[in-house]
Design a protein around this motif. Structure first.
Motif, PDB file in Angstrom:
ATOM      1  N   THR A 387       3.790  -6.306   4.588  1.00  0.00           N
ATOM      2  CA  THR A 387       4.879  -5.386   4.914  1.00  0.00           C
ATOM      3  C   THR A 387       4.330  -4.183   5.667  1.00  0.00           C
ATOM      4  O   THR A 387       3.168  -3.786   5.505  1.00  0.00           O
ATOM      5  CB  THR A 387       5.591  -4.902   3.641  1.00  0.00           C
ATOM      6  OG1 THR A 387       4.645  -4.288   2.778  1.00  0.00           O
ATOM      7  CG2 THR A 387       6.260  -6.059   2.927  1.00  0.00           C
ATOM      8  N   VAL A 388       5.175  -3.597   6.490  1.00  0.00           N
ATOM      9  CA  VAL A 388       4.808  -2.393   7.235  1.00  0.00           C
ATOM     10  C   VAL A 388       5.091  -1.151   6.402  1.00  0.00           C
ATOM     11  O   VAL A 388       4.299  -0.206   6.387  1.00  0.00           O
ATOM     12  CB  VAL A 388       5.578  -2.333   8.572  1.00  0.00           C
ATOM     13  CG1 VAL A 388       5.326  -1.010   9.280  1.00  0.00           C
ATOM     14  CG2 VAL A 388       5.180  -3.504   9.459  1.00  0.00           C
ATOM     15  N   ASP A 389       6.210  -1.150   5.699  1.00  0.00           N
ATOM     16  CA  ASP A 389       6.650   0.021   4.947  1.00  0.00           C
ATOM     17  C   ASP A 389       6.293  -0.092   3.472  1.00  0.00           C
ATOM     18  O   ASP A 389       6.092  -1.192   2.942  1.00  0.00           O
ATOM     19  CB  ASP A 389       8.161   0.200   5.078  1.00  0.00           C
ATOM     20  CG  ASP A 389       8.601   0.420   6.511  1.00  0.00           C
ATOM     21  OD1 ASP A 389       7.798   0.983   7.283  1.00  0.00           O
ATOM     22  OD2 ASP A 389       9.730   0.022   6.851  1.00  0.00           O
ATOM     23  N   ASP A 390       6.237   1.047   2.810  1.00  0.00           N
ATOM     24  CA  ASP A 390       6.094   1.059   1.362  1.00  0.00           C
ATOM     25  C   ASP A 390       7.355   0.486   0.723  1.00  0.00           C
ATOM     26  O   ASP A 390       8.442   0.551   1.289  1.00  0.00           O
ATOM     27  CB  ASP A 390       5.871   2.491   0.853  1.00  0.00           C
ATOM     28  CG  ASP A 390       4.541   3.071   1.294  1.00  0.00           C
ATOM     29  OD1 ASP A 390       4.464   4.312   1.442  1.00  0.00           O
ATOM     30  OD2 ASP A 390       3.590   2.279   1.513  1.00  0.00           O
ATOM     31  N   LEU A 391       7.190  -0.024  -0.483  1.00  0.00           N
ATOM     32  CA  LEU A 391       8.313  -0.645  -1.177  1.00  0.00           C
ATOM     33  C   LEU A 391       9.487   0.311  -1.315  1.00  0.00           C
ATOM     34  O   LEU A 391      10.646  -0.094  -1.171  1.00  0.00           O
ATOM     35  CB  LEU A 391       7.857  -1.130  -2.562  1.00  0.00           C
ATOM     36  CG  LEU A 391       8.862  -1.956  -3.358  1.00  0.00           C
ATOM     37  CD1 LEU A 391       9.183  -3.261  -2.639  1.00  0.00           C
ATOM     38  CD2 LEU A 391       8.322  -2.231  -4.763  1.00  0.00           C
ATOM     39  N   ASN A 392       9.203   1.589  -1.557  1.00  0.00           N
ATOM     40  CA  ASN A 392      10.299   2.538  -1.791  1.00  0.00           C
ATOM     41  C   ASN A 392      11.035   2.949  -0.524  1.00  0.00           C
ATOM     42  O   ASN A 392      12.020   3.695  -0.588  1.00  0.00           O
ATOM     43  CB  ASN A 392       9.787   3.784  -2.533  1.00  0.00           C
ATOM     44  CG  ASN A 392       8.703   4.522  -1.763  1.00  0.00           C
ATOM     45  OD1 ASN A 392       8.363   4.133  -0.648  1.00  0.00           O
ATOM     46  ND2 ASN A 392       8.170   5.575  -2.343  1.00  0.00           N
ATOM     47  N   THR A 393      10.589   2.488   0.647  1.00  0.00           N
ATOM     48  CA  THR A 393      11.308   2.791   1.888  1.00  0.00           C
ATOM     49  C   THR A 393      11.984   1.558   2.483  1.00  0.00           C
ATOM     50  O   THR A 393      12.668   1.663   3.500  1.00  0.00           O
ATOM     51  CB  THR A 393      10.353   3.397   2.942  1.00  0.00           C
ATOM     52  OG1 THR A 393       9.337   2.437   3.265  1.00  0.00           O
ATOM     53  CG2 THR A 393       9.710   4.671   2.421  1.00  0.00           C
ATOM     54  N   ILE A 394      11.804   0.408   1.871  1.00  0.00           N
ATOM     55  CA  ILE A 394      12.452  -0.809   2.365  1.00  0.00           C
ATOM     56  C   ILE A 394      13.935  -0.773   1.971  1.00  0.00           C
ATOM     57  O   ILE A 394      14.278  -0.473   0.824  1.00  0.00           O
ATOM     58  CB  ILE A 394      11.753  -2.057   1.803  1.00  0.00           C
ATOM     59  CG1 ILE A 394      10.358  -2.181   2.431  1.00  0.00           C
ATOM     60  CG2 ILE A 394      12.564  -3.323   2.069  1.00  0.00           C
ATOM     61  CD1 ILE A 394       9.504  -3.273   1.852  1.00  0.00           C
ATOM     62  N   PRO A 395      14.853  -1.073   2.908  1.00  0.00           N
ATOM     63  CA  PRO A 395      16.293  -0.940   2.621  1.00  0.00           C
ATOM     64  C   PRO A 395      16.859  -2.127   1.834  1.00  0.00           C
ATOM     65  O   PRO A 395      17.193  -3.167   2.392  1.00  0.00           O
ATOM     66  CB  PRO A 395      16.917  -0.849   4.017  1.00  0.00           C
ATOM     67  CG  PRO A 395      15.975  -1.615   4.905  1.00  0.00           C
ATOM     68  CD  PRO A 395      14.603  -1.397   4.338  1.00  0.00           C
ATOM     69  N   PHE A 396      16.952  -1.965   0.531  1.00  0.00           N
ATOM     70  CA  PHE A 396      17.562  -2.982  -0.319  1.00  0.00           C
ATOM     71  C   PHE A 396      19.084  -2.898  -0.213  1.00  0.00           C
ATOM     72  O   PHE A 396      19.644  -1.846   0.085  1.00  0.00           O
ATOM     73  CB  PHE A 396      17.134  -2.788  -1.775  1.00  0.00           C
ATOM     74  CG  PHE A 396      15.713  -3.185  -2.058  1.00  0.00           C
ATOM     75  CD1 PHE A 396      15.422  -4.421  -2.597  1.00  0.00           C
ATOM     76  CD2 PHE A 396      14.670  -2.317  -1.777  1.00  0.00           C
ATOM     77  CE1 PHE A 396      14.113  -4.790  -2.864  1.00  0.00           C
ATOM     78  CE2 PHE A 396      13.350  -2.675  -2.039  1.00  0.00           C
ATOM     79  CZ  PHE A 396      13.075  -3.925  -2.591  1.00  0.00           C
TER      80      PHE A 396
END
Length: 412
Positions: A387-396
């Motif tokens: 992944t490129v982004d941290d988990l907390n910035t991925i749009p769920f």
């Protein structure tokens, strides 16, 4: 995530409130408040839409029993049916979801007309084609720019193309039906917006059915047209079944592909097992565990009791609503030891991601096969995927009734 029991959030009368959103601190798990319901027994009264007080069922055994009980009705228009939509809006197009909102014998009559297309034998015959298209989309992914969005470049187009070919829907129209499908499963769209999206898809399918009545092909919609000509199906019934299959055939699988990929990237040891194996049984078990762990239906399977039902020390009265939360049944420790632990080697086949009873998902063999092909092929062909982004910035998709990801930026 380790589950710690806590009192669920309550209304002014002490009833737990449903629904409650998932926690961004643990986005792969059910809502903490809903998890807390399980600690208070397999059935709980809640305060829900329109100040209604339906039962929420969390226990695995109780859900299986109730989903097979003909005393529960799936009809959206039944008084007491638990729904976020006011009955005066005709459930915003829910009638266009065909037999999933019907009871037997009408449900069985219509379901039989499409179930033959989803037998294990027919689905397995499609596996080479799904493998080929998966490889082609991954080829394009590898040749394209980085970072890439795995949702738009792989997870969404594969099931969209599969269901398009099966139904006989031109894939070049995928942006149209994906856009309207997204509105239908949105938890924040207005009832009118959802109704308009249903109407758009129904008009599109009606036009396509009209063309196939004149020039049938070798596809499921053409098969339904033959039923129309035989007088066994109305044109409207064929259209509503087409809407249901087009919607269900890509939305759920696409979200499972992206969400499962992200989850496995968080568990590299388990990802490596899938990547390195040549054993189809290992892949099958992994997919079943992912389906158990990531149950993606946010609002449960909803029903109305037609008469009194005694279960687990409670009586569900006739006319009362029932919400069966598969994501909690799939974390019932009586069935799945240490349920909050992802373990792709466990026997998770008893999960209820596809429901149970007469209304179990008709397309489950196809979904399973697609997931088996995509996960194994993706990690085998791109072993350095990350992944490129941290988990907390991925749009769920906290704003949808089918959980997943709006986007998944990846590189390799």
């Amino acid at each position: 995530m380790t589950h710690t029991p806590a009192a669920p959030e309550a209304d002014s009368l002490g009833l737990p409130v449903f629904p409650e959103p998932r926690s961004s601190a643990c986005p792969f798990a059910p809502s903490p408040d809903m998890r807390a319901l399980s600690d208070h027994g397999p059935l709980t009264r809640v305060r829900s839409w329109g100040d209604s007080t339906p039962w929420v069922v969390t226990g695995h055994a109780e859900q299986k029993a109730l989903l097979s009980d003909p005393r529960l009705s799936a009809q959206f228009t039944q008084p007491g049916f638990p729904s976020p939509v006011d009955p005066s809006h005709a459930h915003a197009g829910a009638a266009d979801l065909s037999f999933i909102g019907m009871d037997d014998p009408e449900h069985a009559r219509l379901r039989r007309m499409v179930s033959g297309a989803f037998t294990i034998k027919r689905v397995e015959a499609m596996r080479p084609r799904v493998q080929k298209m998966t490889d082609e989309f991954i080829d394009a992914l590898l040749e394209g720019p980085r970072p890439a969005d795995l949702v738009q470049d792989l997870a969404l187009p594969i099931p969209s193309l599969v269901i398009s070919e099966l139904l006989g829907v031109p894939y070049q129209d995928h942006e149209f039906f994906q856009s309207n499908s997204k509105t239908i499963v949105s938890a924040v769209a207005t009832p009118q917006d959802r109704h308009t999206a249903h109407t758009n898809l129904a008009a599109y399918l009606d036009d396509l059915v009209g063309r196939k009545l004149k020039e049938p092909g070798d596809d499921l919609l053409s098969s339904l047209c033959a039923q129309i000509e035989a007088g066994e199906l109305t044109r409207r019934e064929s259209v509503t079944m087409g809407v249901l299959l087009l919607l269900g055939g890509h939305e759920t699988t696409a979200n499972m592909i992206s969400l499962g990929t992200l989850l496995l990237l968080q568990h590299p040891d388990q990802l490596a097992v899938i990547r390195d194996t040549d054993n189809p049984a290992v892949i099958r078990d992994a997919v079943e565990e992912l389906l158990r762990y990531l149950s993606i239906a946010h609002l449960g399977r909803r029903r109305t009791a037609l008469e009194d039902i005694d279960i687990a020390g409670h009586t569900i009265r006739g006319g009362e609503g029932v919400i069966l939360l598969g994501e909690l049944a799939n974390r019932d420790p009586a069935v799945f030891p240490d349920p909050d632990r992802l373990d792709i080697t466990r026997n998770a086949r008893r999960h209820q991601a596809f429901g149970a009873g007469t209304h179990h998902c008709v397309g489950q063999p196809l979904a399973r096969m697609e997931l088996q092909v995509v996960y194994h092929t993706l990690f085998r062909r791109i072993p350095t995927l990350r992944t490129v982004d941290d988990l907390n910035t991925i749009p769920f998709k906290y704003d949808a009734v089918i959980y997943g990801l709006h986007a998944l930026p990846v590189t390799w």
